[in-house]
Write an enzyme that holds these catalytic residues in place. Sequence first.
Site, mmCIF file in Angstrom:
data_model
loop_
_atom_site.group_PDB
_atom_site.id
_atom_site.type_symbol
_atom_site.label_atom_id
_atom_site.label_comp_id
_atom_site.label_asym_id
_atom_site.label_seq_id
_atom_site.Cartn_x
_atom_site.Cartn_y
_atom_site.Cartn_z
ATOM 1 N N ALA A 65 0.914 -1.307 0.077
ATOM 2 C CA ALA A 65 0.044 0.016 -0.465
ATOM 3 C C ALA A 65 1.159 1.117 -0.137
ATOM 4 O O ALA A 65 1.930 0.988 0.866
ATOM 5 C CB ALA A 65 -1.100 -0.269 1.628
ATOM 6 N N GLY A 108 0.647 -5.147 1.124
ATOM 7 C CA GLY A 108 -0.763 -4.956 0.161
ATOM 8 C C GLY A 108 0.025 -5.440 -1.624
ATOM 9 O O GLY A 108 -1.468 -6.199 -1.913
ATOM 10 N N GLU A 111 -0.755 -9.517 -0.550
ATOM 11 C CA GLU A 111 -2.193 -9.153 -0.523
ATOM 12 C C GLU A 111 -2.725 -9.556 -1.789
ATOM 13 O O GLU A 111 -3.773 -9.767 -1.835
ATOM 14 C CB GLU A 111 -2.478 -7.940 1.106
ATOM 15 N N GLU A 131 3.934 -4.823 7.232
ATOM 16 C CA GLU A 131 3.558 -4.049 8.318
ATOM 17 C C GLU A 131 4.301 -3.586 9.334
ATOM 18 O O GLU A 131 4.245 -2.877 9.509
ATOM 19 C CB GLU A 131 2.333 -4.111 8.066
HETATM 20 C C1 HXC Z 1 5.042 4.697 -1.038
HETATM 21 C C2 HXC Z 1 7.332 3.532 -1.993
HETATM 22 C C3 HXC Z 1 6.938 2.093 -1.004
HETATM 23 C C4 HXC Z 1 5.147 2.011 -0.449
HETATM 24 C C5 HXC Z 1 8.210 1.719 -2.471
HETATM 25 N N1 HXC Z 1 7.979 3.279 -2.122
HETATM 26 N N2 HXC Z 1 7.391 1.352 -1.309
HETATM 27 N N3 HXC Z 1 6.209 4.406 -1.338
HETATM 28 N N4 HXC Z 1 4.720 3.408 -0.811
HETATM 29 N N5 HXC Z 1 5.117 0.853 -0.291
HETATM 30 C C6 HXC Z 1 8.662 4.775 -3.274
HETATM 31 C C7 HXC Z 1 10.414 4.501 -2.666
HETATM 32 O O1 HXC Z 1 10.165 5.398 -1.931
HETATM 33 C C8 HXC Z 1 10.906 5.338 -3.705
HETATM 34 O O2 HXC Z 1 10.624 6.694 -4.040
HETATM 35 C C9 HXC Z 1 10.930 4.313 -5.296
HETATM 36 O O3 HXC Z 1 9.187 3.634 -4.631
HETATM 37 C C10 HXC Z 1 11.362 3.350 -4.894
HETATM 38 O O4 HXC Z 1 11.570 2.566 -3.773
HETATM 39 P P1 HXC Z 1 13.777 2.108 -3.228
HETATM 40 O O5 HXC Z 1 13.042 2.101 -1.615
HETATM 41 O O6 HXC Z 1 14.707 3.601 -3.012
HETATM 42 O O7 HXC Z 1 14.078 0.922 -3.595
HETATM 43 P P2 HXC Z 1 14.509 0.135 -3.369
HETATM 44 O O8 HXC Z 1 15.928 0.338 -1.856
HETATM 45 O O9 HXC Z 1 15.362 -0.730 -4.092
HETATM 46 O O10 HXC Z 1 13.823 -0.716 -2.274
HETATM 47 C C11 HXC Z 1 12.838 -1.518 -2.322
HETATM 48 C C12 HXC Z 1 11.786 -2.356 -1.253
HETATM 49 C C13 HXC Z 1 11.673 -0.315 -0.330
HETATM 50 C C14 HXC Z 1 12.648 -3.211 -0.611
HETATM 51 C C15 HXC Z 1 10.566 -2.526 -1.844
HETATM 52 O O11 HXC Z 1 11.146 0.296 -1.297
HETATM 53 C C16 HXC Z 1 10.667 -0.885 0.512
HETATM 54 O O12 HXC Z 1 11.438 -1.510 2.016
HETATM 55 N N6 HXC Z 1 8.971 -0.838 0.375
HETATM 56 C C17 HXC Z 1 8.315 -0.751 1.348
HETATM 57 C C18 HXC Z 1 7.532 -1.752 1.392
HETATM 58 C C19 HXC Z 1 6.324 -2.125 2.779
HETATM 59 O O13 HXC Z 1 7.046 -1.369 3.669
HETATM 60 N N7 HXC Z 1 6.214 -2.152 1.987
HETATM 61 C C20 HXC Z 1 4.066 -2.839 2.771
HETATM 62 C C21 HXC Z 1 3.238 -1.294 3.173
HETATM 63 S S1 HXC Z 1 2.389 -1.221 4.503
HETATM 64 P P3 HXC Z 1 11.188 7.932 -3.837
HETATM 65 O O14 HXC Z 1 10.386 9.378 -4.270
HETATM 66 O O15 HXC Z 1 11.938 7.977 -2.595
HETATM 67 O O16 HXC Z 1 11.947 8.000 -5.300
HETATM 68 C C22 HXC Z 1 0.963 -2.154 3.119
HETATM 69 C C23 HXC Z 1 0.219 -3.096 4.196
HETATM 70 C C24 HXC Z 1 -0.852 -1.791 4.479
HETATM 71 O O17 HXC Z 1 1.489 -2.368 2.691
HETATM 72 C C25 HXC Z 1 -1.926 -2.810 5.418
HETATM 73 C C26 HXC Z 1 -1.807 -1.759 7.045
HETATM 74 C C27 HXC Z 1 -2.230 -0.552 7.158
#
Ligand code: HXC
Length: 257
Positions: A65, A108, A111, A131
Amino acid sequence: MAYETIIVETRGKVGLVTLNRPNALNALNSTVLAEVLAAMQIFEANPRIGAMVLTGSEKAFAAGADIKEMQSKSYVDAYFEDFFVGWEQFARIRKPVIAAVAGYALGGGCELAMMCDFIIAADNAKFGQPEITLGVMPGMGGSQRLTRFVGKSKAMDMCLTGRTMDAAEAERSGLVSRVVPIGELLEEALKAAAKIAEFSLPAVMMAKEAVNRSYETTLAEGLRFERRLFHSMFALEDQKEGMAAFVEKRSANFRNQ
Ligand code: HXC
């Protein structure tokens, strides 16, 4: 229809939706939700489409998400809008949807892949429910669907530690149906979808409904439900055609009737 965050194509009888927010690794914001739902519902209503494929990029199916969109929400915002409930409409799509997953399928993203009917993974796929690292927990089905796919121990491990599973572990655990080299992912998923689309659509849709029912009911009720659907198939012209084709040693020509 013009889309901002997805690419929508048809390949024969298959509808293909590609998540396309490369700068955010396909993070699922409200626009993505609205567009994916709209595209899928158009395919659902199109009698020429028999199955759909949902995919992302080689680097990310979807990294979750959209954290930036949700970070400042309050509890009442989340509660009143029933945050994420919209994705339940995706899970109610009645035609088959295959997830073709390469790269990250996190939070997400994992999911969403699990809401599809089955997952074909590229060898670089990584699945996870991170998460917990953000101070929250899965909110789009991760604690429920993942547990049904891989069992309690691995689901707890993933939801509580936030670790990822690679493609081989995901296949071993029953999360994905097959793993293919990344260069063959889309072709393999489209081939599977095209094969499904050749069959009788009502039979395919009822088979999907029956398998999904197994997650919602007891074995005795599920078996009864299956049997009743099976009986109803003898009202289909496609049943007559399919069985006649077998007996006459020719290929069947299903007309979705
Ligand atoms: C918004 C995101 C994002 C996300 C990545 N980006 N994931 N933006 N939401 N979930 C954005 C980053 O901010 C970045 O933007 C760009 O995408 C590239 O990501 P990087 O982190 O620079 O890439 P990398 O170093 O290759 O790392 C990849 C990654 C990492 C390991 C996948 O991006 C990451 O950990 N992302 C978050 C994963 C996560 O926690 N997902 C769960 C979300 S919560 P900029 O602008 O900085 O370049 C969820 C459910 C919620 O899904 C339900 C409960 C409320």
